[in-house]
Design an enzyme around this catalytic site. Structure first.
Site, PDB file in Angstrom:
ATOM      1  N   LYS A 196       1.168  -1.372  -0.162  1.00 38.66           N
ATOM      2  CA  LYS A 196       0.014  -0.067  -0.322  1.00 38.66           C
ATOM      3  C   LYS A 196       1.104   1.304   0.058  1.00 38.66           C
ATOM      4  CE  LYS A 196      -3.106   2.517   2.791  1.00 38.66           C
ATOM      5  NZ  LYS A 196      -4.013   2.800   1.776  1.00 38.66           N
TER       6      LYS A 196
ATOM      7  N   LYS B  54     -17.034  -5.652  -7.241  1.00 38.58           N
ATOM      8  CA  LYS B  54     -17.164  -6.866  -6.286  1.00 38.58           C
ATOM      9  C   LYS B  54     -16.891  -8.073  -7.075  1.00 38.58           C
ATOM     10  CE  LYS B  54     -17.476  -3.426  -2.925  1.00 38.58           C
ATOM     11  NZ  LYS B  54     -19.099  -4.264  -1.691  1.00 38.58           N
TER      12      LYS B  54
ATOM     13  N   ASN C  45     -15.885  -8.686  -0.308  1.00 40.76           N
ATOM     14  CA  ASN C  45     -14.979  -7.151  -0.338  1.00 40.76           C
ATOM     15  C   ASN C  45     -14.188  -6.572  -0.978  1.00 40.76           C
ATOM     16  OD1 ASN C  45     -15.837  -4.319   0.437  1.00 40.76           O
ATOM     17  ND2 ASN C  45     -14.778  -4.433   1.881  1.00 40.76           N
TER      18      ASN C  45
ATOM     19  N   GLY D 288     -20.980  11.380   2.694  1.00 40.61           N
ATOM     20  CA  GLY D 288     -20.762  11.240   3.809  1.00 40.61           C
ATOM     21  C   GLY D 288     -20.041  11.447   4.345  1.00 40.61           C
TER      22      GLY D 288
ATOM     23  N   ARG E 180      -6.023   0.365  -1.758  1.00 34.52           N
ATOM     24  CA  ARG E 180      -7.276   0.534  -0.612  1.00 34.52           C
ATOM     25  C   ARG E 180      -7.619  -1.045   0.107  1.00 34.52           C
ATOM     26  NH1 ARG E 180     -10.658   2.873   3.196  1.00 34.52           N
ATOM     27  NH2 ARG E 180     -12.739   2.274   3.418  1.00 34.52           N
TER      28      ARG E 180
ATOM     29  N   TRP F 269     -18.716  -6.827   6.353  1.00 35.84           N
ATOM     30  CA  TRP F 269     -17.301  -6.183   6.236  1.00 35.84           C
ATOM     31  C   TRP F 269     -16.427  -6.346   7.760  1.00 35.84           C
ATOM     32  CZ3 TRP F 269     -18.041  -0.759   3.397  1.00 35.84           C
ATOM     33  CH2 TRP F 269     -18.242  -1.589   1.575  1.00 35.84           C
TER      34      TRP F 269
ATOM     35  N   CYS G  76     -23.313   0.879  -3.852  1.00 33.05           N
ATOM     36  CA  CYS G  76     -22.023   1.101  -4.735  1.00 33.05           C
ATOM     37  C   CYS G  76     -21.185  -0.389  -5.019  1.00 33.05           C
ATOM     38  CB  CYS G  76     -21.389   2.108  -3.922  1.00 33.05           C
ATOM     39  SG  CYS G  76     -20.337   1.925  -2.585  1.00 33.05           S
TER      40      CYS G  76
ATOM     41  N   GLU H 276     -24.249   4.738  -6.871  1.00 31.78           N
ATOM     42  CA  GLU H 276     -22.715   5.147  -7.884  1.00 31.78           C
ATOM     43  C   GLU H 276     -22.610   3.995  -9.302  1.00 31.78           C
ATOM     44  OE1 GLU H 276     -19.899   2.918 -10.535  1.00 31.78           O
ATOM     45  OE2 GLU H 276     -20.888   1.626  -8.912  1.00 31.78           O
TER      46      GLU H 276
ATOM     47  N   HIS I 297     -13.165   7.442  -6.789  1.00 31.22           N
ATOM     48  CA  HIS I 297     -11.851   6.899  -7.207  1.00 31.22           C
ATOM     49  C   HIS I 297     -11.249   7.321  -8.115  1.00 31.22           C
ATOM     50  CE1 HIS I 297     -13.085   4.271  -3.559  1.00 31.22           C
ATOM     51  NE2 HIS I 297     -14.099   4.079  -4.551  1.00 31.22           N
TER      52      HIS I 297
END
Length: 760
Positions: A19, A115, A120, A436, A519, A565, A647, A669, A698
């Site tokens: 990452k 997905k 996820n 949000g 991510r 999740w 999304c 989305e 993104h």
């Protein structure tokens, strides 16, 4: 020794090394001279993970399972099937260009993302049409195989299979049949397998999880055609399926000219009987006996009881493996020094799962006495978990038993609620809002980290977060947004933040799992009955509302997403855990309403993700998933407007269930698919209000006003304008303030243009 292997290993590193290397490369502008540190990080991680697999006695190490962004994009690059709109030379594709495919560039938006089956994990959707070519791309895949061989490892390369690749792909050409490309795709796989054979590779793993879905006769015929061409190339093929059952067409799959079959015996243990009836006499059966999707320790004595008759019948033809790639679990428990010792003893991450394979193989080969201590420890952990007082809460069980259908139903139908909400909120046509979160700046992250370390006191931290909230509110007012959010400065993650305030949850220090690219998420662990001891967001949302006359959305994560999740307890039905979560969220929703919040968003991006792969199993899941959402949302008065957000998934096949959730407003989305997803909502005549995302958060691209206006015009062709909202695709926490303000400025400008046209 019994043959053990894994279908893939986490690639991010125990401390998210990949990452940070990726994000450093992106910050440096993805220049060629900045590639070396990134490539070395990738190589070091591969070396480390291959060595780990070898040390645990695996007969083959998985190679080719590494990806810089996601494995479907890696396959697209390997095949040379790049979207032509980018104009890249597939054979000379650079790392920087591969990231432009994933994140977009000044000229082109990013590839669509969705997905990976019911996980996820996200992947970039291949874009195919009649002119798509499969002439090969960069040598990255073969270079990685060469690295493993040079280190002396016996290597089994991993490929996404041709049927699954085509099944996952899309075409923007109406009526185009992806299966018409099968001959070209199979020819490309033939070339890949020939190159692997020339390197001395004995076995290749070809992943075909699409075989666990409801493939029709055409796709099954295509599978026959593909493997008749691939099965006789002098290299052994292990056909890997996972996430569900292949029992409905076990006989047909077993007749393919491949040399072994991997079955997910965690998700679909019942398929084994069907397979034992049809397994060819010389074929390998790879038993996915260790859960590759969850972090609970395997009951090794129970697993051995299932494996012994298989081993007696198949001998060396029985291989042992996790149910699927270990990509979906964290790397190692070694760094988890703060977990409660009892709870820690119940867990197994990827490295510990390799050790579980070793114990099972040793017991089958040399007898249980050879691993008596390990089997005793496994049994002790099982008994500890079953008897622990922390798992069951009598009050939660009593409340669960008292749920009635009325608790999951709003007081009035949508039309009546909608009239009250319009009169109360007084919003303009095409109300603008965001999903949000706002940018999580370094200063926010540093303050949160300092607070966790005890270096920043509670009052100072509260003042710092309130300053960030004030900043976000003032910027939204300046931008002209109609419904505001507080920005979520205090939240580390949309699930972890709430889990930290609920009983029944536990948290790791380094239990990171890759979602896509750089991510990463750190799923909390649901180990016991869940309940809310006190309000979680009320004070913060009340403070944010006090700063403005405009409506402030209360922001919550829904029960199904909290479930999906997290690493979920496996000692009770998931539906029961979802209802416990729903009751906790319901309490928060009611308290927000009592505090004067008139708009409350309950995000459920994982609703589609939890859908089983076979349609016959959908009704049971959707019944409890929809009930859980409605239970969380239905305790409020008609004047309170309930939003939800979804999304990066295909929702069109479950639109009746989404409508049954009865949210007043849903945001989705749609920008990467150019509003394609919205068309399903239009054809279905979705009854409530809807906010299709008008730009991709993104991507670092700032959309032009004209681009947003075109998407809004298209949205108005599908959904009546009086039922449309305007918003980005998703939350903005990963973006910076300059691009966020620029994009939202353009979004508001495009909205004003359309309002003026509609009013004319």
């Amino acid at each position: 020794m019994a043959h053990t292997h894994t279908l893939g290993f986490p690639r991010i590193g125990a401390r998210r090394e990949l990452k940070f290397a990726l994000e450093s490369f992106w910050r440096d502008g993805m220049k060629a001279d900045a590639e070396a540190p990134l490539r070395e990080t990738g190589a070091a991680l591969r070396r480390r993970h291959w060595q780990l697999q070898a040390e645990h006695g695996l007969a083959h190490v998985a190679a080719g399972d590494f990806a810089w962004y996601d494995q479907v994009l890696s396959t697209t690059a390997l095949l040379g099937a790049l979207p032509r709109r980018f104009g890249f030379d597939a054979a000379r594709l650079t790392l920087a260009q591969s990231f432009e495919l994933a994140r977009g560039n000044a000229a082109q938006p990013a590839m669509e993302m969705t997905k990976w089956f019911d996980t996820n994990y996200h992947y970039l959707v291949p874009e195919l049409d009649a002119d798509s070519t499969f002439d090969g791309g960069p040598s990255w895949f073969f270079d990685e195989i060469g690295e493993a061989l040079a280190l002396g490892h016996k290597t089994r390369p991993v490929l996404i299979g041709p049927i699954t690749y085509l099944w996952l792909a899309k075409s923007h050409v109406a009526g185009f049949d992806r299966l018409s490309l099968l001959p070209r795709v199979v020819a490309a796989y033939q070339r890949i397998l020939a190159q692997l054979a020339a390197r001395g590779i004995e076995w290749v793993q070809i992943d075909e999880p699409a075989l666990c879905t409801d493939l029709d006769a055409r796709w099954l015929d295509a599978c026959d055609t593909a493997y008749q061409s691939l099965g006789g190339l002098g290299i052994k093929l292990l056909l890997a399926t996972y996430f569900g059952t292949t029992a409905p067409h076990a006989a047909r799959v077993a007749a393919l000219p491949v040399h072994g079959f991997h079955l997910d015996l965690v998700r679909a243990p019942g398929q084994l009987d069907a397979w034992l009836r049809v397994l060819p006499a010389q074929a390998v059966l790879s038993a996915g006996i260790i859960d590759g999707r969850n972090i609970w320790r395997t009951d090794l004595p129970a697993a051995l009881a299932r494996l012994r008759p298989l081993h007696d019948a198949l001998g060396d033809r029985l291989w042992l493996a996790p149910s699927c790639s270990l990509l979906h679990v964290p790397v190692s428990l070694e760094t988890e020094t703060r977990l409660d010792p009892e709870l820690r003893s119940w867990l197994a991450f990827a490295t510990e799962k390799l050790d579980e394979l070793r114990v099972l193989a040793t017991a089958l080969t040399h007898g249980e006495a050879a691993v008596a201590a390990e089997l005793m420890a496994s049994d002790a952990a099982r008994q500890s978990r079953q008897s622990s007082r922390r798992v069951v809460n009598a009050s939660v069980r009593k409340r669960l038993a008292a749920i009635t259908p009325q608790m999951a139903t709003r007081q009035s139908p949508f039309d009546a609620r909608n009239a009250l909400q319009r009169a109360s909120l007084k919003l303009p046509p095409l109300p603008t809002t965001t999903i949000g979160s706002f940018p999580q700046t370094p200063a926010i992250r540093q303050a949160r980290a300092a607070h966790r370390r005890g270096e920043l006191g509670a009052l100072a931290y509260l003042e710092r977060m309130r300053a960030e909230i004030t900043h976000a509110v003032r910027r939204q007012e300046a931008l002209g947004l109609d419904v505001l959010v507080h920005g979520e400065a205090e939240r580390n993650d949309m699930v972890e933040f709430f889990g930290e305030q609920l009983c029944g949850y536990a948290f790791t220090e380094n239990g990171w799992v890759q979602s896509y690219g750089s991510r990463c998420v750190k799923p909390p662990v649901i180990y016991g009955d869940v309940y809310r001891p006190e309000p979680m967001t009320v004070d913060t949302t009340r403070f944010a509302q006090s700063l403005t006359e405009r409506p402030m959305k209360g922001m919550l994560t829904g029960p199904v997403t909290m479930l999906q999740w997290s690493f979920v307890r496996d000692d009770q039905p998931r539906a029961a855990t979802a209802r416990q979560l729903a009751l906790a969220i319901r309490d928060e929703v009611c308290d927000l309403e009592a505090a004067g919040i008139r708009v409350i968003q309950i995000d459920e991006p994982a609703l589609r993700e939890g859908l089983p792969l076979r349609a016959s199993e959908w009704p049971a899941y959707l019944e409890w998933a929809v009930e859980a959402f409605r239970l969380s949302a239905s305790g409020v008065a008609d004047r309170t407007q309930i939003h939800t957000h979804m999304c990066y998934a295909e929702f069109n096949d479950i639109l009746p269930a989404i409508a049954a959730m009865d949210a007043d407003v849903i945001t989705i989305e749609t920008s990467r698919s150019a509003m394609e997803l919205l068309e399903g909502f239009g054809a279905f005549a979705y009854p409530n209000e809807i906010g299709p995302g008008v730009y991709d958060i993104h991507s670092p691209r700032v959309p032009e006003v004209s681009a947003i206006a075109r998407l809004l015009e298209r949205a108005c062709e599908v959904i009546p304008p009086e039922r449309l909202w305007v918003n980005p695709d998703c939350g903005l926490k990963t973006r910076g303030w300059p691009e966020t303000e620029a994009a939202l400025t353009n979004m508001v400008a495009a909205t004003h243009q359309l309002r003026a046209r509609l009013a004319a």
